[in-house]
Design a protein around this motif. Structure first.
Motif, PDB file in Angstrom:
ATOM      1  N   PRO A 159       0.845  -1.187   0.000  1.00 57.31           N
ATOM      2  CA  PRO A 159       0.000   0.000   0.000  1.00 57.31           C
ATOM      3  C   PRO A 159       0.882   1.238   0.000  1.00 57.31           C
ATOM      4  O   PRO A 159       1.923   1.256   0.641  1.00 57.31           O
ATOM      5  N   ALA A 160       0.521   2.231  -0.753  1.00 57.88           N
ATOM      6  CA  ALA A 160       1.346   3.435  -0.822  1.00 57.88           C
ATOM      7  C   ALA A 160       0.993   4.382   0.318  1.00 57.88           C
ATOM      8  O   ALA A 160      -0.168   4.536   0.665  1.00 57.88           O
ATOM      9  N   PRO A 161       1.934   5.102   0.942  1.00 55.54           N
ATOM     10  CA  PRO A 161       3.361   4.884   0.762  1.00 55.54           C
ATOM     11  C   PRO A 161       3.830   3.743   1.651  1.00 55.54           C
ATOM     12  O   PRO A 161       3.198   3.433   2.639  1.00 55.54           O
ATOM     13  N   ALA A 197      -8.121  -7.809   1.714  1.00 59.10           N
ATOM     14  CA  ALA A 197      -8.573  -7.167   0.484  1.00 59.10           C
ATOM     15  C   ALA A 197      -8.610  -5.653   0.664  1.00 59.10           C
ATOM     16  O   ALA A 197      -9.093  -5.150   1.680  1.00 59.10           O
ATOM     17  N   GLY A 198      -8.091  -4.938  -0.312  1.00 59.23           N
ATOM     18  CA  GLY A 198      -8.114  -3.484  -0.282  1.00 59.23           C
ATOM     19  C   GLY A 198      -6.904  -2.850   0.357  1.00 59.23           C
ATOM     20  O   GLY A 198      -6.764  -1.620   0.326  1.00 59.23           O
ATOM     21  N   THR A 199      -6.016  -3.652   0.953  1.00 60.21           N
ATOM     22  CA  THR A 199      -4.826  -3.076   1.585  1.00 60.21           C
ATOM     23  C   THR A 199      -3.689  -2.872   0.596  1.00 60.21           C
ATOM     24  O   THR A 199      -2.720  -2.167   0.891  1.00 60.21           O
ATOM     25  N   GLY A 200      -3.770  -3.504  -0.565  1.00 54.92           N
ATOM     26  CA  GLY A 200      -2.754  -3.315  -1.585  1.00 54.92           C
ATOM     27  C   GLY A 200      -1.584  -4.271  -1.514  1.00 54.92           C
ATOM     28  O   GLY A 200      -0.669  -4.199  -2.345  1.00 54.92           O
ATOM     29  N   TYR A 201      -1.587  -5.178  -0.539  1.00 53.31           N
ATOM     30  CA  TYR A 201      -0.481  -6.131  -0.452  1.00 53.31           C
ATOM     31  C   TYR A 201      -0.652  -7.274  -1.450  1.00 53.31           C
ATOM     32  O   TYR A 201      -1.754  -7.766  -1.667  1.00 53.31           O
ATOM     33  N   GLN A 235      -2.052  -2.741   7.663  1.00 52.53           N
ATOM     34  CA  GLN A 235      -1.611  -3.925   8.395  1.00 52.53           C
ATOM     35  C   GLN A 235      -1.615  -5.160   7.500  1.00 52.53           C
ATOM     36  O   GLN A 235      -2.423  -5.272   6.573  1.00 52.53           O
ATOM     37  N   ALA A 236      -0.698  -6.071   7.793  1.00 56.60           N
ATOM     38  CA  ALA A 236      -0.616  -7.337   7.078  1.00 56.60           C
ATOM     39  C   ALA A 236      -0.340  -8.450   8.077  1.00 56.60           C
ATOM     40  O   ALA A 236       0.114  -8.209   9.194  1.00 56.60           O
TER      41      ALA A 236
END
Length: 350
Positions: free
Chosen positions: A40-42, A91-95, A129-130
Protein backbone atom coordinates in the motif's frame (compact mmCIF):
# COMPACT_ATOMS: atom_id res chain seq x y z
CA UNK A 1 21.37 36.99 -30.39
CA UNK A 2 24.33 35.01 -31.58
CA UNK A 3 26.16 32.58 -29.30
CA UNK A 4 29.85 32.03 -29.54
CA UNK A 5 31.34 28.57 -29.76
CA UNK A 6 32.13 28.43 -26.03
CA UNK A 7 28.56 29.34 -25.06
CA UNK A 8 27.16 26.74 -27.46
CA UNK A 9 29.39 24.07 -25.96
CA UNK A 10 28.34 25.06 -22.41
CA UNK A 11 24.65 24.94 -23.41
CA UNK A 12 25.05 21.48 -24.93
CA UNK A 13 26.88 20.26 -21.82
CA UNK A 14 24.15 21.57 -19.54
CA UNK A 15 21.50 19.96 -21.71
CA UNK A 16 23.31 16.64 -21.64
CA UNK A 17 23.67 16.79 -17.86
CA UNK A 18 19.97 17.56 -17.53
CA UNK A 19 19.08 14.56 -19.70
CA UNK A 20 21.34 12.31 -17.62
CA UNK A 21 19.76 13.60 -14.42
CA UNK A 22 16.25 12.98 -15.75
CA UNK A 23 17.24 9.48 -16.86
CA UNK A 24 18.71 8.73 -13.43
CA UNK A 25 15.55 9.97 -11.72
CA UNK A 26 13.46 7.81 -14.03
CA UNK A 27 15.57 4.77 -13.21
CA UNK A 28 15.37 5.58 -9.50
CA UNK A 29 11.60 5.83 -9.79
CA UNK A 30 11.49 2.42 -11.48
CA UNK A 31 13.64 0.94 -8.75
CA UNK A 32 11.39 2.42 -6.08
CA UNK A 33 8.30 1.17 -7.90
CA UNK A 34 9.85 -2.28 -8.01
CA UNK A 35 10.62 -2.12 -4.30
CA UNK A 36 7.09 -1.06 -3.48
CA UNK A 37 5.35 -3.62 -5.68
CA UNK A 38 2.63 -5.30 -3.66
CA UNK A 39 2.60 -2.57 -0.99
CA UNK A 40 0.00 0.00 0.00
CA UNK A 41 1.35 3.43 -0.82
CA UNK A 42 3.36 4.88 0.76
CA UNK A 43 5.48 2.12 2.23
CA UNK A 44 8.71 0.27 1.77
CA UNK A 45 9.69 -0.52 5.36
CA UNK A 46 11.57 -3.83 5.60
CA UNK A 47 10.53 -6.28 8.31
CA UNK A 48 12.90 -6.49 11.29
CA UNK A 49 13.17 -10.01 12.78
CA UNK A 50 14.55 -9.45 16.27
CA UNK A 51 14.98 -13.15 17.16
CA UNK A 52 13.74 -16.67 16.52
CA UNK A 53 13.52 -19.54 19.00
CA UNK A 54 12.28 -23.14 18.91
CA UNK A 55 10.50 -25.19 21.58
CA UNK A 56 13.08 -27.31 23.35
CA UNK A 57 13.01 -30.35 25.59
CA UNK A 58 12.43 -30.69 29.33
CA UNK A 59 13.85 -33.41 31.54
CA UNK A 60 11.96 -36.71 31.55
CA UNK A 61 9.31 -37.30 34.20
CA UNK A 62 6.33 -39.47 34.93
CA UNK A 63 2.76 -38.89 33.94
CA UNK A 64 1.84 -38.46 37.61
CA UNK A 65 4.55 -35.87 38.07
CA UNK A 66 3.50 -34.07 34.91
CA UNK A 67 -0.12 -33.98 36.05
CA UNK A 68 0.83 -32.20 39.26
CA UNK A 69 3.85 -30.07 38.36
CA UNK A 70 4.62 -30.01 34.66
CA UNK A 71 7.97 -28.53 33.90
CA UNK A 72 7.96 -25.51 31.65
CA UNK A 73 8.95 -26.08 28.05
CA UNK A 74 12.22 -24.37 27.28
CA UNK A 75 12.80 -22.30 24.17
CA UNK A 76 16.17 -22.44 22.49
CA UNK A 77 17.32 -19.46 20.44
CA UNK A 78 18.12 -20.34 16.86
CA UNK A 79 21.51 -19.16 15.68
CA UNK A 80 21.82 -20.98 12.38
CA UNK A 81 19.92 -21.72 9.20
CA UNK A 82 17.15 -19.85 7.41
CA UNK A 83 13.54 -18.94 8.10
CA UNK A 84 10.78 -18.92 5.49
CA UNK A 85 8.45 -15.91 5.82
CA UNK A 86 4.94 -15.50 4.41
CA UNK A 87 2.81 -12.36 4.09
CA UNK A 88 -0.91 -11.96 3.49
CA UNK A 89 -2.87 -8.69 3.29
CA UNK A 90 -6.62 -8.20 3.57
CA UNK A 91 -8.57 -7.17 0.48
CA UNK A 92 -8.11 -3.48 -0.28
CA UNK A 93 -4.83 -3.08 1.59
CA UNK A 94 -2.75 -3.31 -1.58
CA UNK A 95 -0.48 -6.13 -0.45
CA UNK A 96 0.48 -8.93 -2.80
CA UNK A 97 0.97 -12.40 -1.33
CA UNK A 98 4.56 -13.23 -0.43
CA UNK A 99 5.66 -16.86 0.02
CA UNK A 100 8.75 -18.63 1.29
CA UNK A 101 10.93 -15.51 1.55
CA UNK A 102 14.35 -16.57 2.80
CA UNK A 103 15.80 -14.89 5.91
CA UNK A 104 19.16 -16.19 7.13
CA UNK A 105 20.74 -15.85 10.57
CA UNK A 106 23.73 -13.58 10.94
CA UNK A 107 25.54 -12.97 14.23
CA UNK A 108 26.57 -9.52 13.05
CA UNK A 109 23.05 -8.24 12.41
CA UNK A 110 21.91 -5.09 14.30
CA UNK A 111 19.18 -5.01 15.50
CA UNK A 112 17.99 -7.90 13.37
CA UNK A 113 19.83 -11.23 13.51
CA UNK A 114 17.74 -12.55 10.62
CA UNK A 115 18.16 -10.79 7.30
CA UNK A 116 16.80 -11.37 3.81
CA UNK A 117 19.26 -13.03 1.45
CA UNK A 118 18.56 -10.42 -1.25
CA UNK A 119 16.11 -7.70 -2.32
CA UNK A 120 13.76 -10.20 -3.95
CA UNK A 121 13.38 -12.05 -0.62
CA UNK A 122 12.88 -8.91 1.49
CA UNK A 123 9.48 -8.59 3.15
CA UNK A 124 8.34 -4.96 2.92
CA UNK A 125 5.55 -3.46 5.03
CA UNK A 126 3.40 -0.46 4.23
CA UNK A 127 0.98 1.80 6.09
CA UNK A 128 -1.75 -0.86 6.18
CA UNK A 129 -1.61 -3.92 8.39
CA UNK A 130 -0.62 -7.34 7.08
CA UNK A 131 -0.37 -10.87 8.51
CA UNK A 132 3.05 -12.52 8.70
CA UNK A 133 3.93 -16.11 9.67
CA UNK A 134 7.07 -18.21 9.46
CA UNK A 135 8.43 -21.74 9.26
CA UNK A 136 11.87 -23.24 9.85
CA UNK A 137 14.01 -24.41 8.22
CA UNK A 138 13.47 -22.72 4.87
CA UNK A 139 12.47 -25.19 2.18
CA UNK A 140 13.75 -24.39 -1.27
CA UNK A 141 12.02 -27.18 -3.20
CA UNK A 142 8.81 -25.26 -3.91
CA UNK A 143 6.55 -27.35 -1.65
CA UNK A 144 6.06 -24.58 0.92
CA UNK A 145 4.48 -21.86 -1.20
CA UNK A 146 1.02 -22.16 0.37
CA UNK A 147 1.13 -21.42 4.12
CA UNK A 148 -2.40 -22.81 4.54
CA UNK A 149 -1.38 -26.30 3.36
CA UNK A 150 2.24 -27.12 4.21
CA UNK A 151 2.75 -30.83 3.42
CA UNK A 152 3.81 -33.22 6.22
CA UNK A 153 5.15 -36.75 5.74
CA UNK A 154 5.95 -39.34 8.43
CA UNK A 155 9.55 -40.48 7.98
CA UNK A 156 12.82 -41.37 9.58
CA UNK A 157 14.12 -38.52 11.72
CA UNK A 158 15.98 -35.76 9.92
CA UNK A 159 17.31 -32.35 10.92
CA UNK A 160 16.67 -30.96 7.44
CA UNK A 161 13.75 -28.95 6.09
CA UNK A 162 11.43 -31.96 6.53
CA UNK A 163 11.60 -31.50 10.33
CA UNK A 164 9.31 -28.50 10.24
CA UNK A 165 8.66 -25.92 12.97
CA UNK A 166 6.45 -22.86 12.56
CA UNK A 167 4.94 -19.74 14.13
CA UNK A 168 1.45 -18.52 13.30
CA UNK A 169 0.18 -15.16 11.99
CA UNK A 170 0.90 -11.88 13.69
CA UNK A 171 -0.28 -8.42 12.53
CA UNK A 172 2.44 -6.04 11.39
CA UNK A 173 2.78 -2.77 9.50
CA UNK A 174 5.45 -0.33 8.42
CA UNK A 175 5.37 1.90 11.49
CA UNK A 176 8.34 2.33 13.83
CA UNK A 177 7.37 -0.57 16.13
CA UNK A 178 4.88 -2.37 13.92
CA UNK A 179 7.60 -3.63 11.60
CA UNK A 180 9.46 -5.59 14.31
CA UNK A 181 8.74 -9.12 15.52
CA UNK A 182 10.20 -12.26 17.07
CA UNK A 183 9.20 -15.84 16.29
CA UNK A 184 8.73 -18.67 18.80
CA UNK A 185 8.46 -21.78 16.69
CA UNK A 186 6.36 -24.85 17.45
CA UNK A 187 7.27 -28.32 16.22
CA UNK A 188 4.96 -29.66 13.53
CA UNK A 189 5.68 -33.38 14.10
CA UNK A 190 5.66 -35.91 16.94
CA UNK A 191 8.98 -37.71 17.45
CA UNK A 192 9.13 -41.43 18.30
CA UNK A 193 12.13 -43.21 19.79
CA UNK A 194 12.49 -46.77 21.08
CA UNK A 195 14.45 -48.31 23.96
CA UNK A 196 15.07 -52.08 23.86
CA UNK A 197 16.17 -54.58 26.50
CA UNK A 198 16.27 -58.38 26.61
CA UNK A 199 15.74 -60.94 29.38
CA UNK A 200 16.34 -64.66 28.85
CA UNK A 201 16.12 -64.15 25.13
CA UNK A 202 18.09 -67.04 23.60
CA UNK A 203 19.09 -65.70 20.18
CA UNK A 204 21.49 -62.99 19.01
CA UNK A 205 19.07 -60.09 19.42
CA UNK A 206 19.98 -58.57 16.07
CA UNK A 207 17.37 -55.92 15.18
CA UNK A 208 17.26 -55.02 11.48
CA UNK A 209 13.94 -53.22 11.00
CA UNK A 210 11.46 -51.19 13.03
CA UNK A 211 7.97 -50.61 11.66
CA UNK A 212 5.42 -48.30 13.23
CA UNK A 213 2.14 -49.52 11.79
CA UNK A 214 -1.32 -47.98 11.67
CA UNK A 215 -0.26 -44.34 11.71
CA UNK A 216 -1.04 -41.38 9.50
CA UNK A 217 1.80 -40.83 7.06
CA UNK A 218 0.51 -37.79 5.12
CA UNK A 219 -1.27 -34.57 6.05
CA UNK A 220 -1.09 -30.79 5.66
CA UNK A 221 -0.74 -28.00 8.21
CA UNK A 222 -2.00 -24.42 8.07
CA UNK A 223 0.91 -22.56 9.64
CA UNK A 224 -1.08 -19.32 9.63
CA UNK A 225 -3.47 -20.79 12.25
CA UNK A 226 -1.70 -23.91 13.51
CA UNK A 227 -4.61 -26.11 12.39
CA UNK A 228 -3.98 -29.52 10.81
CA UNK A 229 -6.20 -30.93 8.09
CA UNK A 230 -8.07 -34.14 8.88
CA UNK A 231 -5.81 -37.07 8.03
CA UNK A 232 -7.69 -39.93 6.41
CA UNK A 233 -5.11 -42.50 5.29
CA UNK A 234 -3.32 -44.87 7.67
CA UNK A 235 -0.18 -46.70 6.58
CA UNK A 236 3.05 -48.25 7.87
CA UNK A 237 6.27 -46.40 8.56
CA UNK A 238 9.39 -48.57 8.39
CA UNK A 239 13.07 -47.94 8.94
CA UNK A 240 16.02 -50.25 8.36
CA UNK A 241 18.38 -50.35 11.36
CA UNK A 242 21.44 -52.23 12.54
CA UNK A 243 21.21 -52.68 16.27
CA UNK A 244 22.05 -55.54 18.66
CA UNK A 245 20.14 -55.75 21.94
CA UNK A 246 22.66 -56.78 24.65
CA UNK A 247 22.12 -60.02 26.53
CA UNK A 248 23.15 -58.44 29.86
CA UNK A 249 19.87 -56.47 30.11
CA UNK A 250 21.60 -53.18 29.24
CA UNK A 251 19.14 -50.95 27.36
CA UNK A 252 19.90 -49.81 23.84
CA UNK A 253 17.96 -47.04 22.14
CA UNK A 254 17.31 -45.42 18.81
CA UNK A 255 18.88 -42.02 18.21
CA UNK A 256 17.86 -38.98 16.21
CA UNK A 257 19.52 -38.91 12.82
CA UNK A 258 21.67 -42.02 13.36
CA UNK A 259 21.45 -44.08 10.18
CA UNK A 260 22.04 -47.34 12.08
CA UNK A 261 19.30 -46.76 14.66
CA UNK A 262 17.22 -43.77 13.62
CA UNK A 263 14.05 -42.52 15.31
CA UNK A 264 10.84 -41.39 13.56
CA UNK A 265 9.03 -38.15 12.79
CA UNK A 266 5.28 -38.89 12.80
CA UNK A 267 2.37 -36.83 11.48
CA UNK A 268 0.30 -35.82 14.55
CA UNK A 269 -3.30 -36.91 15.05
CA UNK A 270 -5.56 -39.51 16.60
CA UNK A 271 -4.32 -43.06 16.10
CA UNK A 272 -6.82 -45.08 14.03
CA UNK A 273 -8.54 -48.15 15.46
CA UNK A 274 -6.57 -51.28 14.70
CA UNK A 275 -8.62 -53.53 12.42
CA UNK A 276 -9.72 -56.76 14.14
CA UNK A 277 -8.38 -55.83 17.58
CA UNK A 278 -10.87 -53.95 19.73
CA UNK A 279 -9.39 -51.10 21.74
CA UNK A 280 -6.02 -51.26 20.01
CA UNK A 281 -4.29 -48.55 18.01
CA UNK A 282 -0.63 -48.28 17.08
CA UNK A 283 1.38 -51.40 16.29
CA UNK A 284 5.14 -51.87 16.48
CA UNK A 285 6.62 -54.63 14.31
CA UNK A 286 10.26 -55.60 14.89
CA UNK A 287 12.42 -57.76 12.67
CA UNK A 288 14.69 -59.55 15.15
CA UNK A 289 17.05 -62.32 14.10
CA UNK A 290 15.19 -62.54 10.80
CA UNK A 291 11.74 -62.98 12.38
CA UNK A 292 8.92 -60.49 12.86
CA UNK A 293 7.46 -59.91 16.31
CA UNK A 294 4.84 -57.32 17.14
CA UNK A 295 3.32 -55.19 19.89
CA UNK A 296 -0.17 -53.71 19.83
CA UNK A 297 -0.56 -50.63 22.01
CA UNK A 298 -4.00 -50.08 23.63
CA UNK A 299 -5.65 -46.77 22.85
CA UNK A 300 -6.21 -46.32 26.58
CA UNK A 301 -2.41 -46.18 26.78
CA UNK A 302 -1.70 -44.16 23.65
CA UNK A 303 -4.58 -42.57 21.75
CA UNK A 304 -2.84 -39.95 19.64
CA UNK A 305 0.49 -38.63 18.47
CA UNK A 306 0.77 -35.03 19.65
CA UNK A 307 2.78 -32.39 17.84
CA UNK A 308 5.85 -31.28 19.74
CA UNK A 309 5.94 -34.42 21.90
CA UNK A 310 8.85 -36.83 21.91
CA UNK A 311 7.74 -40.40 22.66
CA UNK A 312 9.97 -43.16 23.94
CA UNK A 313 8.50 -46.66 23.60
CA UNK A 314 10.19 -49.25 25.84
CA UNK A 315 10.18 -52.83 24.58
CA UNK A 316 11.66 -55.99 26.15
CA UNK A 317 12.59 -59.18 24.33
CA UNK A 318 12.00 -62.34 26.39
CA UNK A 319 12.25 -66.03 25.77
CA UNK A 320 8.56 -66.17 24.91
CA UNK A 321 8.04 -62.91 23.05
CA UNK A 322 8.39 -59.17 23.45
CA UNK A 323 7.08 -57.00 26.27
CA UNK A 324 5.97 -53.41 25.94
CA UNK A 325 7.12 -51.49 28.97
CA UNK A 326 6.32 -47.80 29.01
CA UNK A 327 5.63 -45.12 26.47
CA UNK A 328 7.21 -41.93 27.75
CA UNK A 329 6.54 -38.54 26.27
CA UNK A 330 8.32 -35.24 26.70
CA UNK A 331 8.11 -31.81 25.21
CA UNK A 332 10.62 -31.87 22.44
CA UNK A 333 7.29 -32.70 28.48
CA UNK A 334 7.46 -36.09 29.69
CA UNK A 335 4.60 -38.30 30.67
CA UNK A 336 4.81 -42.05 30.93
CA UNK A 337 2.24 -44.17 29.17
CA UNK A 338 2.32 -47.62 30.74
CA UNK A 339 0.73 -50.99 30.24
CA UNK A 340 -1.53 -52.44 32.93
CA UNK A 341 0.38 -53.22 36.09
CA UNK A 342 3.19 -50.84 35.15
CA UNK A 343 4.84 -53.58 33.08
CA UNK A 344 6.42 -53.41 29.65
CA UNK A 345 4.33 -54.23 26.60
CA UNK A 346 5.14 -57.67 25.18
CA UNK A 347 4.93 -58.15 21.43
CA UNK A 348 3.50 -61.41 20.16
CA UNK A 349 5.36 -63.97 18.17
CA UNK A 350 3.99 -64.64 14.68
Amino acid sequence: MKLNVTEIRQSLALGGALLLTLAALALQGCDRADQEAGLPAPGNTPLVVLSAGIDGETPAGTRAAAASTRAAVTTTELTTGSLALFLRGAAGTGYADKNNLKYTYTAAGTPSKWVAIDAANTLYLGAEQASVCACYPHNGDGTCNDPTAIPLTSQAYTATAANLSYDTDRTLDGTGTGCKTSFTLKRAYAKVNFTFTRDNYPSAGKLTQITLANCHTKNTLNIRTGVYATATTAADLSNTVSLTIPADKTPVATADGDAAKNSFLVVPGNIPDYAGATGMGAEVVLTVDGKNVRVLIPKTTLAAWQAGKAYNIRIKLTGTGITLGTVETKDWTTDEVKADGNKPFVPKLP
